[in-house]
Scaffold this active site. Structure first.
Site, PDB file in Angstrom:
ATOM      1  CB  SER A 161      20.383  -3.441  -5.376  1.00 39.88           C
ATOM      2  OG  SER A 161      19.805  -2.162  -5.530  1.00 39.88           O
ATOM      3  CE1 TYR A 196      20.573  -2.573  -0.170  1.00 43.88           C
ATOM      4  CE2 TYR A 196      20.685  -0.946  -1.937  1.00 43.88           C
ATOM      5  CZ  TYR A 196      20.189  -2.141  -1.432  1.00 43.88           C
ATOM      6  OH  TYR A 196      19.318  -2.898  -2.186  1.00 43.88           O
TER       7      TYR A 196
END
Length: 318
Positions: A163, A189
């Site tokens: 990501s 994350y």
């Protein structure tokens, strides 16, 4: 090694079906983790439509069965078979059971499943921070366990879904589990997504002699996905202020699966390994996060970081 060029017609708006058009995957076997929702479903659809026999490796097998039934009703009769198998990346025993049950070669492994921005610090039963454990360690254990099957395919591809969130944080080796620093959903994350890229770099180097290639990607800003299920309206509204990262333009789920399909099956990237893609093309390096809507951080492609992460990961899962 020269870098294969992807067709100019492939870009941010390309769909997985368009990428896979004309590709014949009959006789190939694929595993897609997290294939009960979002881009995992569309990835499974694209690969099966091209003829691959696809295993949907999912935590909720009932949800996987519903997806399978829907896809089987929608796909042409020439498509590959769809199978559902249980895989909970937070539970090492299910990963080991999946590996033990696998028989024969594996041509495509798509490490797609993930969690994002858990609001509170959560640990797995073995004490690991949950985002790092699910997004990286679970997939690491799976891929290492399946290495003989990938090698047997003689040209296997591993696709690691990362990501743009990797720009939130490098892997903080001295405090992977937030035992010293305050927990933050986004840096947690971020380090897990950086780890996804570094895994591809490490696998590319270690497994080249097995004919295995490994690449990572950013699927895009996709609203219709369960990945953001932990984010409330207030958290979404404050996203840019909290992270300092601008959001890329939104994509559909079909567009979000396109770069995965490219790396999993397209002949245009044959032999390419250890890279990071977005919008169906190799990403440019960025040197800071502020305002970035694309690109890859140098620390995510750093070979020394990849070597260190590999060693740490081996120690953590054994």
């Amino acid at each position: 090694m020269s870098v294969p060029q992807t067709p100019r017609t492939f870009g941010a708006s390309t769909t997985a079906a368009e990428v896979i058009g004309g590709v014949d995957l009959h006789g190939r076997r694929a595993v897609v983790t997290g294939a009960s929702s979002g881009i995992g479903v569309e990835t499974a659809r694209a690969l099966a439509a091209a003829g691959a026999d696809v295993t949907l490796a999912v935590r909720n097998t009932d949800a996987g069965a519903r997806v399978t039934a829907r896809l089987e009703a929608e796909l042409p009769t020439s498509s590959g078979t769809l199978t559902v198998a249980r895989l909970d990346l937070a539970d090492r025993s299910t990963v080991e059971a999946f590996v033990a049950a696998w028989d024969g070669p594996l041509h495509i492994l798509v490490n797609n499943a993930g969690v994002m921005a858990l609001p509170e610090l959560t640990r797995t039963p073995d004490g690991r921070e949950a985002q790092f454990a699910v997004n990286h360690l679970g997939h690491f254990t799976l891929a290492v366990g399946l290495r003989p099957a990938l090698a047997a395919a003689q040209g296997a591809r591993i696709v690691s879904v990362s990501s743009i969130g990797h720009l939130f944080s490098p892997v903080v080796f001295d405090d992977l589990d937030y035992r010293f620093r305050p927990y933050d959903p986004w840096t947690a994350y971020g380090q897990s997504k950086t780890a996804n890229v570094l895994f591809a770099v490490g696998a590319a180097e270690r497994w080249a002699d097995d004919g295995i290639t490994a690449n990572a990607l950013m699927p895009g800003n996709i609203a219709d996905t369960s990945l953001a299920r932990y984010m409330g309206a207030e958290q979404l509204a404050g996203f840019i202020d909290t992270t300092g990262l601008a959001l890329p333009p939104q994509k559909t789920v079909e567009q979000g699966a396109a770069t995965t399909a490219l790396l999993a099956a397209s002949p245009t990237v044959e032999g390419l390994t250890g890279r990071y893609f977005e919008d169906c093309a190799q990403a440019q390096t960025v040197t800071e996060r502020a305002g970035a809507i694309a690109g890859v951080a140098p620390y995510a492609l750093d070979r020394e970081n990849a070597t260190r992460l590999w060693a740490v990961s081996e120690a953590l899962v054994h």
